[in-house]
Design a protein around this motif. Structure first.
Motif, mmCIF file in Angstrom:
data_model
loop_
_atom_site.group_PDB
_atom_site.id
_atom_site.type_symbol
_atom_site.label_atom_id
_atom_site.label_comp_id
_atom_site.label_asym_id
_atom_site.label_seq_id
_atom_site.Cartn_x
_atom_site.Cartn_y
_atom_site.Cartn_z
ATOM 1 N N GLY A 72 20.916 16.197 48.437
ATOM 2 C CA GLY A 72 19.696 17.016 49.142
ATOM 3 C C GLY A 72 20.337 18.596 49.090
ATOM 4 O O GLY A 72 19.740 19.599 49.009
ATOM 5 N N HIS A 73 21.316 18.528 49.906
ATOM 6 C CA HIS A 73 22.010 19.922 50.157
ATOM 7 C C HIS A 73 22.403 20.527 48.753
ATOM 8 O O HIS A 73 22.383 21.667 48.533
ATOM 9 C CB HIS A 73 23.427 19.873 51.145
ATOM 10 C CG HIS A 73 24.079 21.106 51.286
ATOM 11 N ND1 HIS A 73 23.607 22.230 51.956
ATOM 12 C CD2 HIS A 73 25.212 21.656 50.579
ATOM 13 C CE1 HIS A 73 24.335 22.944 51.824
ATOM 14 N NE2 HIS A 73 25.533 22.702 51.155
ATOM 15 N N SER A 76 19.393 21.865 47.043
ATOM 16 C CA SER A 76 18.822 23.288 47.706
ATOM 17 C C SER A 76 19.917 24.360 47.455
ATOM 18 O O SER A 76 19.421 25.484 47.049
ATOM 19 C CB SER A 76 18.989 22.983 49.153
ATOM 20 O OG SER A 76 17.808 21.884 49.503
ATOM 21 N N THR A 100 19.694 25.470 43.637
ATOM 22 C CA THR A 100 18.500 26.095 43.432
ATOM 23 C C THR A 100 18.527 27.609 43.847
ATOM 24 O O THR A 100 18.260 28.510 43.256
ATOM 25 C CB THR A 100 17.415 25.341 43.997
ATOM 26 O OG1 THR A 100 17.412 23.832 43.470
ATOM 27 C CG2 THR A 100 15.933 25.964 43.897
ATOM 28 N N LEU A 101 18.843 27.584 45.188
ATOM 29 C CA LEU A 101 19.037 29.202 45.754
ATOM 30 C C LEU A 101 20.237 29.944 44.958
ATOM 31 O O LEU A 101 19.818 31.153 44.650
ATOM 32 C CB LEU A 101 19.548 28.905 47.215
ATOM 33 C CG LEU A 101 19.303 30.109 47.840
ATOM 34 C CD1 LEU A 101 18.032 30.774 48.042
ATOM 35 C CD2 LEU A 101 19.961 29.994 49.213
ATOM 36 N N THR A 112 27.566 28.038 50.655
ATOM 37 C CA THR A 112 26.112 28.531 51.202
ATOM 38 C C THR A 112 26.005 30.070 51.150
ATOM 39 O O THR A 112 25.085 30.574 50.617
ATOM 40 C CB THR A 112 26.049 28.124 52.631
ATOM 41 O OG1 THR A 112 26.073 26.621 52.608
ATOM 42 C CG2 THR A 112 24.533 28.444 53.120
ATOM 43 N N SER A 165 20.805 22.930 54.740
ATOM 44 C CA SER A 165 19.928 22.536 53.870
ATOM 45 C C SER A 165 18.531 22.720 54.225
ATOM 46 O O SER A 165 17.751 23.433 53.507
ATOM 47 C CB SER A 165 20.073 21.274 53.587
ATOM 48 O OG SER A 165 21.409 20.745 52.919
ATOM 49 N N ASN A 166 18.167 22.489 55.419
ATOM 50 C CA ASN A 166 17.037 22.617 56.029
ATOM 51 C C ASN A 166 16.700 24.346 55.916
ATOM 52 O O ASN A 166 15.613 24.567 55.477
ATOM 53 C CB ASN A 166 16.876 21.988 57.370
ATOM 54 C CG ASN A 166 15.235 21.828 57.843
ATOM 55 O OD1 ASN A 166 14.759 21.277 57.165
ATOM 56 N ND2 ASN A 166 15.097 22.222 59.180
ATOM 57 N N LEU A 169 17.850 26.612 53.898
ATOM 58 C CA LEU A 169 17.834 26.965 52.620
ATOM 59 C C LEU A 169 16.532 26.576 52.170
ATOM 60 O O LEU A 169 15.842 27.389 51.057
ATOM 61 C CB LEU A 169 18.857 26.278 51.816
ATOM 62 C CG LEU A 169 20.341 26.902 51.922
ATOM 63 C CD1 LEU A 169 21.375 26.299 51.140
ATOM 64 C CD2 LEU A 169 20.425 28.425 51.891
ATOM 65 N N ARG A 170 15.965 25.428 52.239
ATOM 66 C CA ARG A 170 14.807 25.144 51.712
ATOM 67 C C ARG A 170 13.360 25.798 52.632
ATOM 68 O O ARG A 170 12.323 26.176 51.886
ATOM 69 C CB ARG A 170 14.419 23.565 51.980
ATOM 70 C CG ARG A 170 15.290 22.658 50.978
ATOM 71 C CD ARG A 170 14.891 21.271 50.788
ATOM 72 N NE ARG A 170 15.000 20.636 52.121
ATOM 73 C CZ ARG A 170 15.969 19.780 52.607
ATOM 74 N NH1 ARG A 170 17.167 19.775 51.898
ATOM 75 N NH2 ARG A 170 16.053 19.293 53.786
ATOM 76 N N HIS A 171 13.378 25.832 54.087
ATOM 77 C CA HIS A 171 12.404 26.188 54.716
ATOM 78 C C HIS A 171 12.631 27.596 55.515
ATOM 79 O O HIS A 171 11.589 28.032 55.922
ATOM 80 C CB HIS A 171 12.122 25.219 55.617
ATOM 81 C CG HIS A 171 11.929 23.907 55.055
ATOM 82 N ND1 HIS A 171 10.750 23.343 54.444
ATOM 83 C CD2 HIS A 171 12.542 22.687 55.303
ATOM 84 C CE1 HIS A 171 10.966 22.130 54.100
ATOM 85 N NE2 HIS A 171 11.921 21.596 54.709
ATOM 86 N N SER A 221 8.361 19.270 57.901
ATOM 87 C CA SER A 221 7.185 18.894 57.133
ATOM 88 C C SER A 221 6.933 17.413 57.279
ATOM 89 O O SER A 221 7.442 16.830 57.981
ATOM 90 C CB SER A 221 8.089 19.134 55.475
ATOM 91 O OG SER A 221 8.761 18.400 55.228
#
Length: 456
Positions: free
Chosen positions: A246-247, A250, A253-254, A322, A361-362, A364-366, A408
């Protein structure tokens, strides 16, 4: 008419047996009945060493005679062998061997029988009772299976053989006054009675098998603990897989999005982003391969030996990757009096790294905007604690805190972080704080060593 022929040639009994066989032929002659018969004969064969030993002892005690030549001495030898059978039935391996035989040949459902060896004395006594019944009844059935079929065949063919009639004349089995057709009928009744006895004995043992060979309360508790341990390992592997992949997704993608936006204007940043993407994917492939290897092997003991990133060796690389995606990340680290993350307990360092990884990760995603990270060791109520606090502005107005710390409906990563902290006796808090989103984790490290100063 001879009394022997009258006893074995009763028309009513023969009619009842033949009617039962006609109604349920598989009950006496079906595959299940035959397998149970073999199971009983196997028990009789297993009794033979015990019987031969007691036969020698009984014969010697009776004055050196052959005990097999005397029916009372034979029965006495049989009875004396059963205590020896019960004694050997107390061995723990008797239960799994008996359960396998009952499952295979007595048609007992496997889920009603215990799998492992008997550990408690209650389970050993129950297995001993089954072992004694199996061998004791099997010996009787084996003796009948050796004696009755030849006798039945002789009675069936006797009317057609003058030599047999002459040799049996005047005995309890045949007389000159007996009608010839009663002898074959007696033989058929004997064979049917043997089949009925064997089927009944096999059904009795099959009914007693779950009672005597089934799992005890201790077995169920041990099985529950094993399932819980297996579930804990699987949950840990699921957390490792989620956090690592997941990390990585994320971050990649970023980084890819940031590189695409400045592809023409800032080639140096694009090269840095591509290098970070390469490093992230390489590390993630290695972690993914390790987790999948454990899942394929199914060996829970290897889960603890699986290499995992820690604060001491991998935090700097995580922060660098990151930042390579363009994220503004402010970090404050305070290892306390130790002055080095390598001084942390290995499991605390490992779980703390994963919590930091999930928080990033959280974010970066949100999140939207800079991320602030604080990792420090401090003393609270006389005990050292590792505190991780991460704040960042959300991309949209954060929803009301639902108690699970999820932004979410999924929230698997934050739930995984909470599970990691709970395993160490710590806690995780996640939710809106003013206009920001905050993730805070506290992991206990134990009492500080004397003279260490205690930390901040």
């Amino acid at each position: 008419m001879s009394g022997g022929v009258r006893g074995f040639g009763g028309g009513r009994a023969a009619g009842a047996l033949s009617a039962a066989v006609r109604r349920r032929p598989g009950l006496l002659l079906g595959r299940r009945a035959r397998l149970r018969w073999v199971h009983l004969v196997l028990g009789g064969a297993l009794l033979m060493p015990y019987f031969l030993l007691t036969d020698v002892v009984v014969g010697a005690a009776a004055g050196g005679v052959n005990a097999l030549a005397s029916l009372p001495l034979t029965l006495l030898s049989y009875a004396a062998s059963l205590p020896l059978v019960a004694l050997t039935g107390l061995f723990g391996l008797v239960r799994p061997l008996s359960a396998t035989a009952a499952r295979t040949m007595a048609a007992v459902p496997g889920d009603r029988l215990a799998d492992g060896p008997a550990r408690s004395w209650a389970a050993r006594r129950r297995a001993s009772a089954w072992w004694t019944l199996h061998l004791g009844i099997g010996a009787v059935v084996s003796g009948m299976s050796l004696a009755v079929p030849p006798m039945g065949v002789v009675l069936i063919v006797m009317p057609f053989s003058g030599a047999l009639r002459a040799s049996a004349s005047g005995t309890a089995w045949f007389s000159e006054e007996a009608e010839p057709y009663l002898s074959p009928l007696t033989g058929v009744v004997l064979l049917a009675a043997l089949a009925a006895v064997c089927a009944g004995a096999g059904a009795l043992l099959a009914r007693l098998a779950p009672v005597l060979l089934g799992p005890t309360a201790e077995d169920r508790l041990a099985a529950a603990e094993e399932r819980a341990a297996d579930l804990a390992v699987r949950n840990r592997l699921a957390r490792e897989l989620h956090d690592a992949v997941g990390h990585a997704l994320s971050a990649v993608t970023l980084q890819a999005g940031a590189a695409r936006r400045v592809l023409d204007s800032d080639p140096a940043f694009v090269r840095e982003a591509l290098a970070a993407i390469e490093e992230t994917t390489r590390r993630t492939v290695g972690e993914l391969d390790a987790v999948l290897g454990l899942l394929r092997d199914g060996d829970p003991a290897r889960a603890d030996a699986m290499p995992a990133p820690t604060l001491a060796g991998d935090l700097d690389g995580l922060l660098a990757r990151t930042r390579a995606g363009g994220t503004v990340l402010t970090v404050e680290q305070d290892p306390g009096p130790a002055g080095d993350w390598a001084q942390l307990p290995a499991i605390a360092s490992r779980e703390a790294y994963r919590i930091v990884q999930e928080g990033l990760s959280n974010a970066l995603r949100h999140g939207a905007g800079p991320v602030s990270l604080l990792i420090r060791v401090h003393t609270s109520d006389g005990s050292r604690e590792l505190e991780i606090t991460m704040t960042n502005p959300p991309a949209q107005a954060p929803p009301a805190h639902d108690g699970g710390g999820a932004r979410s409906r999924g929230g698997r990563g934050l739930r995984g972080a909470a599970e990691r902290a709970a395993l160490l006796g710590g806690r995780v808090e996640a939710g809106p704080l003013g206009e920001d989103w905050r993730l805070r984790a506290v992991l206990p490290l134990g009492t500080p060593a004397p003279g260490s100063g205690g930390g901040r």
